[in-house]
Scaffold this active site. Structure first.
Site, PDB file in Angstrom:
ATOM      1  N   HIS A  31     -27.846  20.116  10.332  1.00  6.70           N
ATOM      2  CA  HIS A  31     -27.443  20.040   8.895  1.00  6.70           C
ATOM      3  C   HIS A  31     -25.612  20.582   8.731  1.00  6.70           C
ATOM      4  O   HIS A  31     -25.230  20.365   7.760  1.00  6.70           O
ATOM      5  CB  HIS A  31     -28.322  20.627   8.049  1.00  6.70           C
ATOM      6  CG  HIS A  31     -28.507  22.181   8.339  1.00  6.70           C
ATOM      7  ND1 HIS A  31     -28.911  22.697   9.533  1.00  6.70           N
ATOM      8  CD2 HIS A  31     -28.213  23.270   7.566  1.00  6.70           C
ATOM      9  CE1 HIS A  31     -28.700  23.832   9.307  1.00  6.70           C
ATOM     10  NE2 HIS A  31     -28.146  24.560   8.412  1.00  6.70           N
ATOM     11  N   ASP A  32     -25.241  21.013   9.865  1.00 10.01           N
ATOM     12  CA  ASP A  32     -24.086  21.868   9.762  1.00 10.01           C
ATOM     13  C   ASP A  32     -22.820  21.110  10.410  1.00 10.01           C
ATOM     14  O   ASP A  32     -21.781  21.292  10.269  1.00 10.01           O
ATOM     15  CB  ASP A  32     -24.050  23.266  10.288  1.00 10.01           C
ATOM     16  CG  ASP A  32     -24.759  24.263   9.451  1.00 10.01           C
ATOM     17  OD1 ASP A  32     -25.189  24.064   8.194  1.00 10.01           O
ATOM     18  OD2 ASP A  32     -25.298  25.039  10.113  1.00 10.01           O
TER      19      ASP A  32
ATOM     20  N   ASP B 184     -37.549  27.986   8.359  1.00  9.30           N
ATOM     21  CA  ASP B 184     -36.089  28.448   8.715  1.00  9.30           C
ATOM     22  C   ASP B 184     -36.434  29.888   8.134  1.00  9.30           C
ATOM     23  O   ASP B 184     -36.651  29.947   6.723  1.00  9.30           O
ATOM     24  CB  ASP B 184     -35.031  27.638   7.738  1.00  9.30           C
ATOM     25  CG  ASP B 184     -33.665  27.492   8.406  1.00  9.30           C
ATOM     26  OD1 ASP B 184     -33.211  28.599   9.011  1.00  9.30           O
ATOM     27  OD2 ASP B 184     -33.270  26.571   8.603  1.00  9.30           O
TER      28      ASP B 184
ATOM     29  N   GLU C 210     -30.785  30.612  15.846  1.00 11.35           N
ATOM     30  CA  GLU C 210     -29.244  29.886  15.833  1.00 11.35           C
ATOM     31  C   GLU C 210     -28.558  31.110  16.303  1.00 11.35           C
ATOM     32  O   GLU C 210     -28.339  32.243  15.545  1.00 11.35           O
ATOM     33  CB  GLU C 210     -28.813  29.708  14.450  1.00 11.35           C
ATOM     34  CG  GLU C 210     -27.539  28.945  14.382  1.00 11.35           C
ATOM     35  CD  GLU C 210     -27.107  29.056  13.031  1.00 11.35           C
ATOM     36  OE1 GLU C 210     -26.128  28.151  12.905  1.00 11.35           O
ATOM     37  OE2 GLU C 210     -27.233  29.860  12.091  1.00 11.35           O
TER      38      GLU C 210
ATOM     39  N   ASP D 129     -32.034  31.893  11.216  1.00 10.32           N
ATOM     40  CA  ASP D 129     -30.536  31.666  10.810  1.00 10.32           C
ATOM     41  C   ASP D 129     -29.687  32.894  11.311  1.00 10.32           C
ATOM     42  O   ASP D 129     -29.968  34.027  11.455  1.00 10.32           O
ATOM     43  CB  ASP D 129     -30.674  31.606   9.325  1.00 10.32           C
ATOM     44  CG  ASP D 129     -29.397  31.282   8.853  1.00 10.32           C
ATOM     45  OD1 ASP D 129     -28.886  29.957   9.295  1.00 10.32           O
ATOM     46  OD2 ASP D 129     -28.448  31.831   8.016  1.00 10.32           O
TER      47      ASP D 129
HETATM   48  O1  TEU Z   1     -25.054  28.487   9.878  1.00 14.34           O
HETATM   49  C1  TEU Z   1     -24.305  29.581  10.571  1.00 14.34           C
HETATM   50  C2  TEU Z   1     -23.018  28.939  11.205  1.00 14.34           C
HETATM   51  O2  TEU Z   1     -22.269  29.974  11.946  1.00 14.34           O
HETATM   52  C3  TEU Z   1     -22.155  27.742  11.065  1.00 14.34           C
HETATM   53  O3  TEU Z   1     -22.720  26.638  11.831  1.00 14.34           O
HETATM   54  C4  TEU Z   1     -21.899  27.686   9.477  1.00 14.34           C
HETATM   55  O4  TEU Z   1     -22.724  26.780   9.008  1.00 14.34           O
HETATM   56  C5  TEU Z   1     -20.667  27.321   9.506  1.00 14.34           C
HETATM   57  O5  TEU Z   1     -20.552  25.917   9.684  1.00 14.34           O
HETATM   58  C6  TEU Z   1     -19.436  27.946  10.120  1.00 14.34           C
HETATM   59  O6  TEU Z   1     -18.206  27.391   9.992  1.00 14.34           O
HETATM   60  C7  TEU Z   1     -26.309  28.845   9.261  1.00 14.34           C
HETATM   61  C8  TEU Z   1     -26.687  27.825   8.773  1.00 14.34           C
HETATM   62  O7  TEU Z   1     -27.038  26.768   9.563  1.00 14.34           O
HETATM   63  C9  TEU Z   1     -26.127  27.265   7.586  1.00 14.34           C
HETATM   64  O8  TEU Z   1     -26.529  26.107   6.908  1.00 14.34           O
HETATM   65  C10 TEU Z   1     -25.817  28.330   6.431  1.00 14.34           C
HETATM   66  O9  TEU Z   1     -24.711  27.840   5.607  1.00 14.34           O
HETATM   67  C11 TEU Z   1     -25.389  29.710   7.147  1.00 14.34           C
HETATM   68  O10 TEU Z   1     -26.104  30.252   8.226  1.00 14.34           O
HETATM   69  C12 TEU Z   1     -25.496  30.892   6.337  1.00 14.34           C
HETATM   70  O11 TEU Z   1     -26.862  31.118   6.201  1.00 14.34           O
END
Ligand code: TEU
Length: 490
Positions: A294-295, A72, A224, A171
């Site tokens: 994971h989100d 990542d 992402e 990311d």
């Molecule tokens: O996520 C960025 C993102 O835009 C979203 O999916 C976010 O996690 C959130 O749910 C918005 O409401 C990435 C990573 O996947 C996430 O785990 C991190 O917290 C974020 O970036 C910051 O690095």
């Protein structure tokens, strides 16, 4: 907690499943405010997870088994504990402009931007100035206008590629470059977005990284990409002469069960979900297909039915693995892990969950509804530990996040010994995918996306595979020519 030696122990499990690539969420040194997405040193491993020697061994053991690793890469921000940020607190430091430090405007913040986690996007330094953070307070944004920034990341990227990793999951890769720090237009959330979303300079940075750093190693990038439509997604892939990312994670299909923002859920609309999938299949040459990460909450809880747990998990996997593109399976998805059953706010660890709870309280959203939001949407739904066996399966220690109580019923040990389990289904499905070129390179031909029924063909030369799924909880009749051999069913 699931450390690197633990992953080494489970490599053979991944082989038995048919996995070829493993994307590791950030394992770098980090104070873990945002569980690794706040990196304090990109060139070292978080001691909680192990050592660099463990990491080297992981890569080596993976190679022996045909498994490659994807790291990542967080380029938008660092941890506030990173040496660059600490140095930048001194106005005379050469690191000052690695970040956005700005004086307030009178009593006001430097601008009106808001963060992804629902707060103001500025926090105060000890000297009274402010720094920008699009995510948590401890995640200051880097300034990609700084002449050193590219070289700093060149060093990091090459360090990891030399170790033999296959590529990076980047990311929030389309919000790195900020064109100005002017006030954003009025918006319900993410004020300031138009100043940094998929900007031209951002494209230029990615193309350069791709050409100068990624291509020489034959590595790949999956980005992402937040809030992109298929047109913007294609722009992020670039074109033959100027390639950018190899694949993007879009979010449009994640909207099929929400109003405006993810925290306001509504009934899952499978037809909307499937129409969006069809559009991405048609508009992009190759997709990074995912229903979980994971989100996101667990897909079987979100799109499936508790009554048909097994059937819906198998159905969702069938779609995921037969769409055109690279399928991403999130740990535990292959056994149908569900959203967690936490009973109180202090069982949650996620910074976003806590921020949103506080914000919702400020907005007078009643407690029962706040609780509903957290239960259905919190990122910890996906982060509870992998259910290896009925005891938890890691060690006798206390896990960092409580294991779901349904571990007794849903776990790898049980499913490995059951030919009809979700896990066994995944294994067969992955094999079928690997044996049928139509499922990899074949054209995607949509047939039905109505009343929860999703049907399509994958076609290559004279191989034609029909996929039919029922995302409703009702019996459905369809008219399709179905002569042929049944490869798999749930
Ligand atoms: O996520 C960025 C993102 O835009 C979203 O999916 C976010 O996690 C959130 O749910 C918005 O409401 C990435 C990573 O996947 C996430 O785990 C991190 O917290 C974020 O970036 C910051 O690095």
């Amino acid at each position: 907690i699931g450390d690197i030696r633990g992953i080494i122990q489970k490599l053979d499990y991944l082989v038995s499943l048919g996995i070829k690539y493993v994307w590791l969420s950030p394992v770098y040194a980090s104070p873990n405010v945002d569980f690794g997405y706040d990196i304090s040193d990109y060139l070292s491993i978080n001691p909680e997870y192990g050592t660099m020697a463990d990491m080297d061994q992981l890569i080596k053991e993976g190679k022996k088994r045909g498994i490659h690793f994807v790291m990542d890469l967080v380029m938008n921000h660092t941890s506030s504990e990173h040496a660059w940020f600490k140095a930048s607190l001194d106005p005379n430091s050469p690191y000052r402009d690695y970040y956005y430090h700005r004086p307030g405007k009178g009593k006001k913040l430097p601008n009106n931007w808001t963060s992804f986690f629902g707060e103001k996007a500025w926090s105060k330094n000890e000297d009274g100035t402010y720094y920008l953070h699009l995510f948590a307070q401890n995640q200051p944004d880097l300034n990609w206008d700084h002449p050193n920034m590219y070289n700093e990341f060149k060093h990091i990227i090459e360090f990891w590629l030399k170790k033999g990793i296959a590529g990076f999951r980047c990311d929030v890769v389309n919000v790195m470059y900020k064109t100005s720090l002017d006030n954003g237009k009025p918006r319900l959330f993410l004020k300031g977005l138009e100043k940094y979303h998929s900007t031209q300079k951002n494209h230029e940075i990615l193309r350069r990284i791709r050409k100068e750093l990624i291509e020489p190693y034959g590595a790949f990038l999956v980005g992402e990409t937040v809030m992109v439509n298929t047109q913007q997604a294609n722009d992020l892939l670039g074109n033959e002469s100027e390639k950018e990312l190899d694949m993007v994670f879009g979010f449009e299909h994640m909207d099929a069960d929400q109003f405006l923002v993810k925290w306001f859920k509504r009934k899952f609309n499978p037809d909307k979900f499937n129409r969006i999938l069809i559009q991405w299949q048609k508009d992009l040459p190759w997709n990074a297909n995912y229903f979980e990460n994971h989100d996101q909450p667990r897909s079987v809880s979100r799109y499936g039915s508790a009554h048909y747990h097994k059937e819906s998990a198998k159905m969702l996997s069938t779609v995921l693995l037969t769409l055109k593109g690279s399928p991403f399976i999130y740990q535990g998805q292959e056994i149908g892990m569900t959203n967690v059953d936490y009973k109180s706010l202090d069982e949650y660890m996620d910074v976003e969950t806590k921020n949103i709870w506080a914000l919702a309280k400020k907005l007078w959203i009643p407690k029962f509804y706040r609780w509903h939001m957290i239960k259905t949407v919190s990122r910890d739904n996906a982060r509870s530990p992998m259910q290896w066996d009925s005891m938890g399966g890691f060690s006798t220690g206390k896990p960092w996040l409580r294991i779901n109580h349904n571990q007794k019923k849903i776990n790898v040990a049980i499913q490995e010994n059951d030919g009809d389990s979700i896990l066994s289904y995944y294994k067969r499905l992955i094999k079928i995918r690997q044996q049928h070129p139509a499922l990899i390179e074949g054209d995607f031909v949509p047939l039905i996306a109505k009343k929860g029924v999703f049907a399509y063909h994958r076609v290559l030369n004279n191989q034609k595979i029909l996929v039919v799924s029922n995302m409703s909880t009702k019996y459905r009749k369809i008219k399709l020519n179905m002569d042929g051999e049944i490869l798999l069913q749930n």
